[in-house]
Design a protein around this motif. Structure first.
Motif, mmCIF file in Angstrom:
data_model
loop_
_atom_site.group_PDB
_atom_site.id
_atom_site.type_symbol
_atom_site.label_atom_id
_atom_site.label_comp_id
_atom_site.label_asym_id
_atom_site.label_seq_id
_atom_site.Cartn_x
_atom_site.Cartn_y
_atom_site.Cartn_z
ATOM 1 N N UNK A 1 0.099 -0.883 -0.174
ATOM 2 C CA UNK A 1 0.350 -0.604 -0.183
ATOM 3 C C UNK A 1 1.274 1.313 0.002
ATOM 4 N N UNK A 2 2.326 1.529 0.348
ATOM 5 C CA UNK A 2 3.078 2.936 0.968
ATOM 6 C C UNK A 2 3.492 2.853 -0.901
ATOM 7 N N UNK A 3 3.793 1.553 -1.478
ATOM 8 C CA UNK A 3 4.213 1.945 -2.833
ATOM 9 C C UNK A 3 3.435 2.610 -3.535
ATOM 10 N N UNK A 4 1.707 1.940 -3.629
ATOM 11 C CA UNK A 4 0.757 2.953 -4.526
ATOM 12 C C UNK A 4 0.257 3.977 -4.085
ATOM 13 N N UNK A 5 0.423 3.800 -2.234
ATOM 14 C CA UNK A 5 0.438 5.403 -2.494
ATOM 15 C C UNK A 5 1.808 6.825 -2.856
ATOM 16 N N UNK A 6 3.319 6.399 -3.116
ATOM 17 C CA UNK A 6 3.217 7.095 -3.695
ATOM 18 C C UNK A 6 4.147 7.005 -4.751
ATOM 19 N N UNK A 7 3.202 6.427 -6.025
ATOM 20 C CA UNK A 7 2.827 6.744 -7.228
ATOM 21 C C UNK A 7 1.297 8.325 -6.734
ATOM 22 N N UNK A 8 1.261 8.698 -6.081
ATOM 23 C CA UNK A 8 0.578 10.136 -5.980
ATOM 24 C C UNK A 8 -1.256 10.166 -6.501
ATOM 25 N N UNK A 9 -1.645 8.768 -6.545
ATOM 26 C CA UNK A 9 -3.057 9.071 -7.308
ATOM 27 C C UNK A 9 -2.627 8.872 -8.697
ATOM 28 N N UNK A 10 -1.716 8.143 -9.340
ATOM 29 C CA UNK A 10 -1.162 7.471 -10.678
ATOM 30 C C UNK A 10 -1.696 6.050 -10.837
ATOM 31 N N UNK A 11 -1.939 4.964 -9.643
ATOM 32 C CA UNK A 11 -2.610 3.808 -10.220
ATOM 33 C C UNK A 11 -4.091 3.822 -8.804
ATOM 34 N N UNK A 12 -4.637 3.126 -9.079
ATOM 35 C CA UNK A 12 -5.818 2.953 -8.722
ATOM 36 C C UNK A 12 -6.161 2.194 -8.641
ATOM 37 N N UNK A 13 -5.957 1.216 -6.997
ATOM 38 C CA UNK A 13 -5.857 -0.825 -7.210
ATOM 39 C C UNK A 13 -7.072 -1.025 -6.499
ATOM 40 N N UNK A 14 -7.044 -2.594 -6.615
ATOM 41 C CA UNK A 14 -8.443 -3.146 -5.934
ATOM 42 C C UNK A 14 -7.852 -4.762 -6.427
ATOM 43 N N UNK A 15 -9.588 -5.551 -5.999
ATOM 44 C CA UNK A 15 -8.605 -7.003 -6.026
ATOM 45 C C UNK A 15 -8.966 -7.595 -7.034
ATOM 46 N N UNK A 16 -8.210 -8.640 -7.312
ATOM 47 C CA UNK A 16 -8.278 -9.531 -7.896
ATOM 48 C C UNK A 16 -7.578 -11.071 -8.472
ATOM 49 N N UNK A 17 -7.514 -12.046 -8.669
ATOM 50 C CA UNK A 17 -7.489 -13.516 -8.620
ATOM 51 C C UNK A 17 -6.204 -13.454 -7.189
ATOM 52 N N UNK A 18 -6.073 -13.355 -6.449
ATOM 53 C CA UNK A 18 -5.179 -14.188 -4.516
ATOM 54 C C UNK A 18 -5.576 -12.466 -4.394
ATOM 55 N N UNK B 1 -2.736 2.520 4.581
ATOM 56 C CA UNK B 1 -1.656 2.984 3.698
ATOM 57 C C UNK B 1 -1.707 3.939 2.149
ATOM 58 N N UNK B 2 -2.716 3.690 1.979
ATOM 59 C CA UNK B 2 -3.262 4.628 0.916
ATOM 60 C C UNK B 2 -4.948 4.716 0.525
ATOM 61 N N UNK B 3 -4.604 6.121 0.269
ATOM 62 C CA UNK B 3 -5.592 6.380 -0.130
ATOM 63 C C UNK B 3 -6.401 5.665 -1.581
ATOM 64 N N UNK C 1 -12.559 -1.682 -3.911
ATOM 65 C CA UNK C 1 -12.959 -2.856 -3.893
ATOM 66 C C UNK C 1 -12.714 -3.001 -2.158
ATOM 67 N N UNK C 2 -12.941 -2.007 -1.560
ATOM 68 C CA UNK C 2 -12.755 -2.972 0.146
ATOM 69 C C UNK C 2 -15.005 -2.747 0.736
ATOM 70 N N UNK C 3 -14.293 -2.833 1.885
ATOM 71 C CA UNK C 3 -15.579 -3.380 2.521
ATOM 72 C C UNK C 3 -16.426 -2.307 2.759
ATOM 73 N N UNK C 4 -17.562 -2.894 2.806
ATOM 74 C CA UNK C 4 -18.542 -1.655 3.097
ATOM 75 C C UNK C 4 -18.023 -1.142 4.358
ATOM 76 N N UNK C 5 -18.168 -1.272 5.222
ATOM 77 C CA UNK C 5 -17.897 -1.602 6.378
ATOM 78 C C UNK C 5 -16.395 -0.059 6.367
ATOM 79 N N UNK C 6 -15.707 0.150 5.944
ATOM 80 C CA UNK C 6 -14.454 0.871 5.410
ATOM 81 C C UNK C 6 -14.806 1.793 4.456
#
Length: 369
Positions: A111-128, A140-142, A146-151
């Protein structure tokens, strides 16, 4: 012998591969404390931040992981463009066995690596990776969806994925038989996990006759338990050779190999599985047999529509409305292929490329407002 990414010559080879693929950016992520090894590939941000899931898989080498990330992120550019989303294509892969190597600490490091890209990449669930994993990454990142409704997320995306496949199938029915319904048609579903089982529900409600198969007998039993009228087949090859109107692959990729295509008796192929065509010539092989293929990255976009909507405060009705528009875009692709004398896969690629080149929505895309 697999190349060692620590070797300068091997690293140069990997960089050349990234350049040849036409990607904007490729990031190699390592964290010694957690054992994280990952690749984040950004194919295009012409339409907006790259959007695509994180795959956790025991790749045999870094080169294999990179190749998968490049292929998948390019596909996401096309999927997001065809879905009318203001997102480019990105994908991440984490090397390792998710059953033994996945830890909260590793996911947070990722998550910290995703955050370091400053929003150029948005992630979600996939295989695994799953909703619970995205909850951890989001610590660790905005830029984790694909998060849970509680989050604050939308949770499982299989409902909208199935809705999109159903809309693509309705469009194919309109194109082939003149009516946007599967009523009275015989549909074979290969793979009745979360998406395939929900697709079966929709088809039965529409009046279709449904036959299913799955490597997991329990998955078949869950469908037939709800719907005793559903038929079954012992395996996907047997199902594909049956007298069907529609064949729907909803499990693993490469479902449409030469043997399967030659055995098909269906007029339409439409399913939620990714990368259904076994090789580049499969689309032409289908067309040569008079079989209408709805490109998988077009009809299975309901999931990415959902996670995109999550960035704006998820609204199910809004996301479902965008997903129902897959009917219009599928019909447009099929008509364009017929008019141009090409395959639907080629027509879909051209339409996606047109939108990416224009940097915005093109006139053929349906309104989502």
């Amino acid at each position: 012998m697999a190349s060692d990414p620590r070797d300068p010559a091997a690293a140069a080879d990997l960089t050349d591969l990234a350049a040849l693929s036409g990607h904007e950016q490729v990031v190699f992520c390592t964290d010694a404390a957690t054992g994280l090894r990952a690749v984040i590939a950004l194919h295009s941000t012409a339409l907006g931040p790259g959007l695509g899931g994180t795959r956790f898989h025991p790749y045999p080498s870094m080169a294999a992981a990179l190749g998968d990330a490049l292929r998948l992120s390019r596909a996401m550019s096309y999927k997001n463009a065809l879905a009318g989303l203001d997102h480019g294509g990105g994908k991440a892969v984490i090397l390792g066995d998710p059953a033994t190597d996945k830890t909260p600490e590793l996911l947070r490091a990722y998550g910290r690596f995703v955050e370091s890209l400053g929003g150029r990449y948005v992630t979600a669930c996939d295989v695994g990776t799953y909703v619970a994993d995205m909850d951890v990454v989001a610590e660790e990142t905005r830029w984790a969806t694909g998060r849970s409704p509680e989050r604050g997320g939308a949770g499982d995306s299989s409902e909208l994925t199935a809705l999109g496949v159903f809309q693509g199938m309705r469009a194919a029915a309109q194109h082939v038989w003149g009516e946007p319904t599967l009523a009275g048609r015989r549909v074979g579903i290969a793979g009745v996990g979360k998406v395939g089982s929900r697709l079966a529900d929709r088809l039965l409600d529409d009046g279709a006759e449904v036959v299913v198969t799955d490597v997991d007998a329990a998955a078949v039993a869950r469908v037939t338990g709800r719907h005793p009228e559903v038929g079954t087949a012992p395996d996907a090859a047997t199902l594909a050779a049956q007298d069907l109107d529609v064949f729907s692959p909803n499990a693993l990729g490469a479902a449409l190999d030469d043997t399967t295509v030659d055995a098909l008796r269906a007029r339409v192929v439409c399913g939620g599985a990714n990368n259904q065509l076994a090789h580049a010539g499969t689309a032409a092989r289908l067309a040569g047999r008079g079989i209408v293929y709805t490109p998988d990255f077009l009809v299975n976009a309901g999931g990415v529509i959902q996670v995109s909507d999550e960035l704006h405060g998820f609204d199910m009705e809004r996301a479902a409305g965008r997903t129902r528009a897959i009917f219009d875009s599928t019909l447009e692709v099929l008509r364009a292929a017929e008019a141009e004398g090409t395959t639907p896969a080629e027509a879909a690629d051209r339409l996606a490329e047109r939108r990416m080149a224009a940097g915005g929505r093109t006139p053929w895309l349906p309104s989502t407002t």
